[in-house]
Design a protein around this motif. Structure first.
Motif, PDB file in Angstrom:
ATOM      1  N   ASN A 164      10.709  42.497   2.552  1.00  0.00           N
ATOM      2  CA  ASN A 164      10.101  41.051   2.587  1.00  0.00           C
ATOM      3  C   ASN A 164      11.235  40.397   3.345  1.00  0.00           C
ATOM      4  O   ASN A 164      11.765  39.446   2.451  1.00  0.00           O
ATOM      5  CB  ASN A 164       9.519  40.810   1.070  1.00  0.00           C
ATOM      6  N   TRP A 165      11.411  40.247   4.561  1.00  0.00           N
ATOM      7  CA  TRP A 165      12.468  39.546   5.234  1.00  0.00           C
ATOM      8  C   TRP A 165      12.759  38.280   4.785  1.00  0.00           C
ATOM      9  O   TRP A 165      13.806  37.842   3.907  1.00  0.00           O
ATOM     10  CB  TRP A 165      12.110  39.291   6.535  1.00  0.00           C
ATOM     11  N   TRP A 171      17.900  39.819   3.233  1.00  0.00           N
ATOM     12  CA  TRP A 171      17.276  39.935   4.562  1.00  0.00           C
ATOM     13  C   TRP A 171      16.741  38.856   5.352  1.00  0.00           C
ATOM     14  O   TRP A 171      16.583  38.669   6.543  1.00  0.00           O
ATOM     15  CB  TRP A 171      16.033  41.025   4.614  1.00  0.00           C
ATOM     16  N   ALA A 172      16.897  37.472   4.497  1.00  0.00           N
ATOM     17  CA  ALA A 172      16.279  36.254   5.211  1.00  0.00           C
ATOM     18  C   ALA A 172      17.287  35.912   6.217  1.00  0.00           C
ATOM     19  O   ALA A 172      16.785  35.544   7.522  1.00  0.00           O
ATOM     20  CB  ALA A 172      16.310  35.260   4.137  1.00  0.00           C
ATOM     21  N   PRO A 174      19.594  37.927   8.060  1.00  0.00           N
ATOM     22  CA  PRO A 174      19.330  38.817   9.293  1.00  0.00           C
ATOM     23  C   PRO A 174      18.095  38.465  10.128  1.00  0.00           C
ATOM     24  O   PRO A 174      18.070  38.413  11.444  1.00  0.00           O
ATOM     25  CB  PRO A 174      19.290  40.324   8.881  1.00  0.00           C
ATOM     26  N   ALA A 175      17.134  38.009   9.372  1.00  0.00           N
ATOM     27  CA  ALA A 175      15.768  37.540   9.996  1.00  0.00           C
ATOM     28  C   ALA A 175      16.268  36.359  11.094  1.00  0.00           C
ATOM     29  O   ALA A 175      15.640  36.416  12.359  1.00  0.00           O
ATOM     30  CB  ALA A 175      14.700  37.244   9.122  1.00  0.00           C
ATOM     31  N   PHE A 176      17.097  35.491  10.487  1.00  0.00           N
ATOM     32  CA  PHE A 176      17.302  34.440  11.382  1.00  0.00           C
ATOM     33  C   PHE A 176      18.165  34.725  12.799  1.00  0.00           C
ATOM     34  O   PHE A 176      18.057  34.271  13.666  1.00  0.00           O
ATOM     35  CB  PHE A 176      18.228  33.334  10.515  1.00  0.00           C
ATOM     36  N   ILE A 177      19.061  35.774  12.481  1.00  0.00           N
ATOM     37  CA  ILE A 177      19.885  36.092  13.461  1.00  0.00           C
ATOM     38  C   ILE A 177      19.119  36.829  14.695  1.00  0.00           C
ATOM     39  O   ILE A 177      19.274  36.710  15.785  1.00  0.00           O
ATOM     40  CB  ILE A 177      21.235  36.918  12.933  1.00  0.00           C
ATOM     41  N   MET A 250      10.818  27.852   8.617  1.00  0.00           N
ATOM     42  CA  MET A 250      10.753  29.222   8.045  1.00  0.00           C
ATOM     43  C   MET A 250      10.866  29.490   6.714  1.00  0.00           C
ATOM     44  O   MET A 250      10.238  30.355   6.230  1.00  0.00           O
ATOM     45  CB  MET A 250      11.630  30.136   9.002  1.00  0.00           C
ATOM     46  N   THR A 251      11.826  28.861   6.213  1.00  0.00           N
ATOM     47  CA  THR A 251      12.276  29.194   4.639  1.00  0.00           C
ATOM     48  C   THR A 251      12.331  28.101   4.027  1.00  0.00           C
ATOM     49  O   THR A 251      12.672  28.127   2.608  1.00  0.00           O
ATOM     50  CB  THR A 251      13.568  30.078   4.709  1.00  0.00           C
TER      51      THR A 251
END
Lengths: 313, 301
Positions: A164-165, A171-172, A174-177, A250-251
């Protein structure tokens, strides 16, 4: 009385040329006047003002109160969110900068050929650089959606169940990267321009000496490109410390502040909590961080950046 | 045969000796085919998010909730765009954004070209120093001056107007001044001399000679300013409050808040795609200028 001597002066050719010269020396200021006024009013003035504001406690309602270095002390010792935002931003920068530089250089090397149709790909890869805004941030928010998202559906086809990115503290980031790497296009265009500038003779000379493609990359291309790489590295580091829109959309900094970036914290401090002085202190620390990072890179660059025409050490 | 091939190779192309002529001929073809395959595959992977965005925007709610999602919508629902666009005052926001963008382009072109002309063509005391100031001001992070600038505009009573988002454009942007100045310096110096002999003053030269000759650079500045101001989010977020005064980026964010509960991803994507259309149009018509602008100064990330 006064008008008469002036008239005589104007009639004398020599002095009028002198006057014309003087005018030409002044008119330059008129051309740059809008910028100069704007620079003082919107750049230098605010820059210095934020320095003074950083020593004041002010919420726009009560009059400002001078509190010295208190904000700076709070930041380093008593604001876990500031520490978190700083650590997050460094985490992002450490992965984002090398990744995007390598990807941009790799694609530029692939595209640096006179082949039919290759121009289409240059345009294509540049596209995310112009669409970077709220709309693409929304797109990526849903690309990383746990259930309907594109990413998890794609790796689902390979039999992998994606995380659940954006809902996971792990994992949030890495999702941005991953998302940020998508915007390599403008760097790629710079590298393509740089590659065109590498003299052909160097490759030909290397080939005579029996160099392989890999040798040529490491011994010719990279050294000749090093000034461009260095420049883009500095700009990318500065840019990655200022990421905001994507985080906001996004977050919103979550989950549990896992993507609370520096500017997001600064924005909230200033415009949601009206801690004007504290946010100014944050801005100044950001300025000093960026300045320090740029100077460090400048210092280190002597070891690896090669300017043509200079003897390598 | 072997020796002859080698001799030709040495004098003609300086390529190292090849073992057989066949391999020599086949190798580049194979290599280029492989290269194309890699590039095309890369391009497709790269474009997937965009295509997913468009295909989602044309689906129905049950379709996007089905897992696995169908690649393409069964029936193309153009209607989604209309529903999304009219559910909030997007038309109004579109015109707000367009207005701010056009004013910014005008202000930037005017102020930056004047300053660039000043730096490139006129001499005055402190020119080098001021140019260094200009260059170093590009390194100052925008956010360091954000708060005091906000306080100034707040003091002037400009909150909730378009003034804070447009007026600064008339005072120049360091990067574009630099870009234009670099371009102006490439124009032949003789033009300036010839025009002066013909009795032109600096303003004439600026307007009649330098500006018409600098269309590529001005186009690059126009393209960048368009994108920056169309995509700007932080500025409108700070300065605009009232619903009728928002820009598209703020409106989209408001739409996101509304859609969060309902999960109407297709409408969210339709609205997002719609706001990107002007950018895509400008980009495809002016792509040459973007690339020129980027390579021209070696800046802009």
């Amino acid at each position: 009385m006064t008008s008469q001597p002036q008239a005589t002066v104007r009639r004398a050719g020599k002095t009028s040329v002198f006057g014309w010269w003087r005018w030409r020396r002044v008119e330059g200021y008129l051309f740059i006047a809008p910028w100069l006024v704007g620079f003082v009013a919107f750049v230098l003035g605010p820059f210095l003002a934020s320095f003074f504001l950083s020593f004041a406690d002010w919420n726009l309602v009560r009059p400002p109160e001078w509190i010295g270095l208190e904000h700076y002390r709070t930041m380093f010792t008593n604001d876990p969110k500031w520490v978190k935002s700083f650590v997050n931003t460094v985490y992002f920068t450490v992965f984002h900068v090398p990744l995007i530089l390598v990807v941009a250089l790799f694609i530029a090397l692939l595209l640096n050929r006179q082949l039919p149709g290759i121009g289409v790909f240059r345009t294509l890869f540049y596209l995310p650089s112009v669409t970077a805004g709220v709309a693409t941030a929304i797109l990526w928010r849903f690309v990383f959606n746990y259930r309907y998202g594109l990413f998890n559906q794609a790796i689902g086809l390979l039999g992998i169940e994606g995380p659940n990115w954006l809902g996971s503290t792990k994992w949030a980031m890495p999702a941005f990267i991953i998302m940020s790497t998508w915007g390599f296009g403008s760097l790629m265009v710079l590298y393509l321009a740089g590659l065109q500038g590498v003299p052909r003779e160097l490759y030909e000379a290397a080939e005579i000496d029996g160099a392989t493609a890999w040798d040529k990359l490491l011994k010719v291309t990279i050294p000749m490109m090093s000034p461009v790489i260095f420049f883009t590295m500095i700009m990318t580091v500065i840019g990655s410390f200022q990421i905001f829109t994507a985080a906001f959309i996004m977050t919103e900094g979550g989950p549990a502040d896992a993507t609370l970036f520096y500017i997001l914290h600064l924005y909230r401090s200033a415009f949601q909590w009206l801690r004007i002085g504290y946010a100014s202190a944050m801005a100044w620390i950001l300025f000093l961080i960026i300045l320090a990072l740029t100077l460090i890179q400048l210092k280190l660059s002597r070891r690896w950046v090669f300017y043509a025409g200079e003897e390598p050490n | 045969m072997e020796a002859k091939q080698g001799a030709v190779g040495r004098t003609d192309s300086l390529l190292p000796l090849q073992k057989g002529w066949r391999w020599h001929k086949v190798r580049p073809v194979l290599f280029n085919t492989l290269l194309y395959l890699i590039i095309v595959a890369g391009g497709i992977i790269f474009l997937i998010p965009f295509t997913w965005m468009v295909s989602t925007s044309l689906k129905t709610l049950p379709e996007i909730q089905r897992i696995p999602q169908p690649l393409m919508p069964e029936v193309i629902r153009w209607d989604n765009y209309w529903v999304a666009w009219t559910s909030l005052p997007f038309t109004r926001w579109f015109f707000n954004t367009a207005f701010i963008t056009v004013v910014n382009i005008f202000g930037t072109l005017l102020s930056c070209s004047l300053a660039a002309y000043g730096f490139a063509y006129t001499r005055f005391r402190g020119r080098t120093f001021l140019f260094l100031v200009l260059l170093s001001s590009m390194m100052l992070p925008y956010h360091v001056r954000l708060i005091p600038t906000f306080l100034i505009f707040n003091h002037l009573g400009w909150i909730n107007t378009f003034l804070p988002l447009t007026v600064p454009a008339f005072f120049g942007t360091a990067f574009y001044i630099f870009l234009l100045r670099q371009f102006f310096l490439t124009l032949p110096k003789e033009l300036d001399d010839a025009a002066r002999i013909d009795g032109c003053n600096s303003l004439n030269i600026y307007w009649r000679i330098v500006m018409p000759l600098s269309k590529p650079a001005l186009a690059a500045v126009t393209a960048f300013t368009f994108i920056d101001s169309w995509n700007d989010f932080l500025g409108p977020l700070i300065y605009l409050r009232q619903d009728s005064r928002l820009t598209l980026s703020l409106g989209l964010r408001m739409f996101l808040d509304f859609q969060e509960g309902t999960g109407e991803l297709h409408l969210m994507m339709a609205a997002s795609v719609a706001t990107l259309i002007p950018i895509l149009l400008v980009f495809f018509f002016a792509q040459k200028h973007f690339v020129e602008g980027v390579t021209f100064t070696g800046l802009k990330g």
